[in-house]
Scaffold this active site. Structure first.
Site, PDB file in Angstrom:
ATOM      1  N   LYS A   1      45.651  63.513  56.877  1.00  0.00           N
ATOM      2  CA  LYS A   1      46.741  64.533  56.448  1.00  0.00           C
ATOM      3  C   LYS A   1      47.707  64.032  55.161  1.00  0.00           C
ATOM      4  O   LYS A   1      47.362  63.700  54.343  1.00  0.00           O
ATOM      5  CB  LYS A   1      47.487  65.105  57.773  1.00  0.00           C
ATOM      6  CG  LYS A   1      46.394  65.907  58.391  1.00  0.00           C
ATOM      7  CD  LYS A   1      46.890  66.876  59.688  1.00  0.00           C
ATOM      8  CE  LYS A   1      45.646  67.817  59.959  1.00  0.00           C
ATOM      9  NZ  LYS A   1      45.295  67.859  61.315  1.00  0.00           N
TER      10      LYS A   1
ATOM     11  N   ASP B   1      45.768  58.992  68.090  1.00  0.00           N
ATOM     12  CA  ASP B   1      45.224  59.731  66.997  1.00  0.00           C
ATOM     13  C   ASP B   1      46.500  60.430  66.288  1.00  0.00           C
ATOM     14  O   ASP B   1      47.473  61.270  66.758  1.00  0.00           O
ATOM     15  CB  ASP B   1      44.457  61.155  67.470  1.00  0.00           C
ATOM     16  CG  ASP B   1      43.735  61.927  66.255  1.00  0.00           C
ATOM     17  OD1 ASP B   1      44.424  61.672  65.026  1.00  0.00           O
ATOM     18  OD2 ASP B   1      43.279  62.780  66.568  1.00  0.00           O
TER      19      ASP B   1
ATOM     20  N   TYR C   1      43.015  67.956  69.924  1.00  0.00           N
ATOM     21  CA  TYR C   1      42.033  68.373  69.077  1.00  0.00           C
ATOM     22  C   TYR C   1      42.042  66.900  68.112  1.00  0.00           C
ATOM     23  O   TYR C   1      42.958  66.315  67.545  1.00  0.00           O
ATOM     24  CB  TYR C   1      42.587  69.270  68.005  1.00  0.00           C
ATOM     25  CG  TYR C   1      41.476  69.450  66.801  1.00  0.00           C
ATOM     26  CD1 TYR C   1      40.218  69.992  67.185  1.00  0.00           C
ATOM     27  CD2 TYR C   1      41.668  69.383  65.500  1.00  0.00           C
ATOM     28  CE1 TYR C   1      39.222  70.327  66.170  1.00  0.00           C
ATOM     29  CE2 TYR C   1      40.931  69.690  64.594  1.00  0.00           C
ATOM     30  CZ  TYR C   1      39.584  70.113  64.805  1.00  0.00           C
ATOM     31  OH  TYR C   1      38.798  70.301  63.843  1.00  0.00           O
TER      32      TYR C   1
END
Ligand SMILES: *Cc1c(COP(=O)(O)O)cnc(C)c1O
Length: 430
Positions: free
Chosen positions: A265, A237, A142
């Protein structure tokens, strides 16, 4: 009907599915999502006053715990100076320098507002710099919700059974090639089939959106070799793994340097932040220094920079990652003991303070393996844990996060509840 249920009813009239991000809706586990009223340290409290030990941590950002006094105080002071200027600030320079100092391959960095923005901007940069259109991603990975990535996507998309979303153009889908995680041959095959057409390989260096799947030895190194040989931009990522699995992220833990890195995050310390950074010769091609356009009204927002900076300062103190490691090991080893005591053959994985319990046996190395999990058994386990005051992600294909605010007592209480929850879930496994 309790307050969370009433709020959910109201929410569904005004917000699609009642939530602002799909996995929050509890569709995979059933029942009504808990509406959260407040959080502090390792605990969150719902609208009905029930308290839970939290392993979601806002899906990763809350590594120092909720409402950390230092973060709260820094934000309070920052608020009084105004909340957005749309002009450069010293705070942005400080956070950029901190990222460059902490993340081994990052020489320059641009702040954005989410992980999604970070990955889509990194892909645009890779395409602009190479003059190539195609990208390679891994099944079950994702990278946020931009069109190019909603092909065999993990996390909520996989959970809801829409890994390929309607609304993504055939053109976007055609330019995204799919490889198998931990399978270098699948990457070589794609490269052979599209010579000089691939701009970037984007990978979660520890896959964290199909449960937690660590890279097998040689996988990240092999990607580095292929990308160097073929002049492909290698993008790690690290939106989830950045500042999580090591101060410098997975690239530090495994000693492999990507060309570009995406962050998010933890970088925002609980406020909306993302970033992309990497080799200076690539980053200098971003506007206004170069022609590749990227912008944001609220990018580098002073409140977000403040929360991120204070969080990274706390993470830079001695003993922090050792503490995360010892708490996480306690949880992981306790889980293995619980499984053994019940005679359950289930796969557990852990990298630092990212953990997963798959309701599947054998090793999980790719999305094919992860997708064999018994999601009904996970749902029963989840509900039993929630009932016992333990808040886990409401879907199998997510990580559990341990924070600095968790205590040994939190972990032991979790393990006690887990023994009973596993006993309930086993009836569905049988
Ligand atoms: C969460 C996540 C994203 C998306 O970040 P958002 O801030 O939700 O847009 C991208 N990549 C990875 C690896 C993630 O875990």
């Amino acid at each position: 009907m309790d307050k969370s249920e009433r709020l959910f009813e109201r929410a569904r009239r005004a917000i699609p599915g009642g939530v602002n991000s799909p996995v929050r809706a509890f569709q995979a586990v059933g029942g009504s999502p808990r509406f959260i009223a407040s959080a502090s340290g390792s605990k969150i409290r719902d609208a009905d006053g029930r308290e839970y030990i939290d392993y979601v941590g806002s899906w990763g950002p809350m590594i120092v715990g909720h409402a950390h006094p230092r973060v709260v105080e820094a934000l309070r002071r920052a608020c009084e100076k105004g909340t957005s200027y749309g002009a450069p600030t010293e705070l942005e320079v400080e956070l950029a320098e901190k990222v460059v100092e902490m993340v081994p391959s990052v020489e320059m960095v641009r702040m954005v507002n989410s992980g999604t923005e970070a990955t889509l901007s990194a892909i645009r940069l890779a395409r602009g710099a190479t003059g190539r259109d195609k990208i390679v991603k891994f099944e079950g990975a994702y990278h946020g919700h931009a069109d190019s990535f909603l092909i065999a996507a993990g996390s909520g998309a996989a959970t809801l059974g829409v890994p390929n979303s309607p609304g993504v153009t055939a053109g976007a889908a055609r330019d995204t090639l799919l490889a198998r995680y931990n399978d270098l041959e699948s990457v070589e095959n794609l490269v052979e089939g599209a010579p000089n057409e691939i701009a970037a390989v984007i990978v979660e260096p520890v896959a964290g959106n199909m449960g937690v799947v660590p890279p097998v030895p040689g996988f990240l190194e092999g990607l580095r070799e292929i990308c160097t040989r073929e002049a492909i931009v290698l993008i790690f990522d690290e939106v989830m793994t950045g500042f999580r699995v090591a101060p410098g992220g997975a690239q530090q833990l495994y000693g492999v340097r990507p060309d570009l890195t995406t962050l998010g995050k933890i970088l925002g310390g609980g406020l909306p932040v993302g970033a992309f950074g990497g080799r200076a010769d690539l980053m200098r091609q971003v506007a206004p220094e170069g022609p590749i356009y990227q912008a944001g009204t609220l990018s580098g927002n002073p409140l977000a920079m403040t929360a991120g900076l204070e969080t990274l300062r706390i993470l830079s103190e001695p003993g922090v990652y050792e503490r995360l490691e010892s708490l996480s090991r306690r949880l992981d080893e306790g889980t293995r003991r619980n499984l053994d005591a019940l005679g359950l053959d289930l796969c557990t994985t852990r990298v630092g303070s990212m953990l997963c319990l798959f309701f599947a046996s054998g090793e999980v190395r790719s999305w094919d393996d992860a997708s064999r999990s018994n999601v009904k058994a996970y749902a029963a386990y989840f509900q039993a844990m929630l009932e016992a005051g333990i808040y886990l992600a409401p879907a199998q294909f997510e990580a559990a996060f341990v924070s600095l605010a968790h205590s040994e007592e939190d972990i032991d209480r979790t393990l006690d509840a887990q023994r009973r929850a596993l006993d309930i879930a086993r009836k569905i496994l049988d």
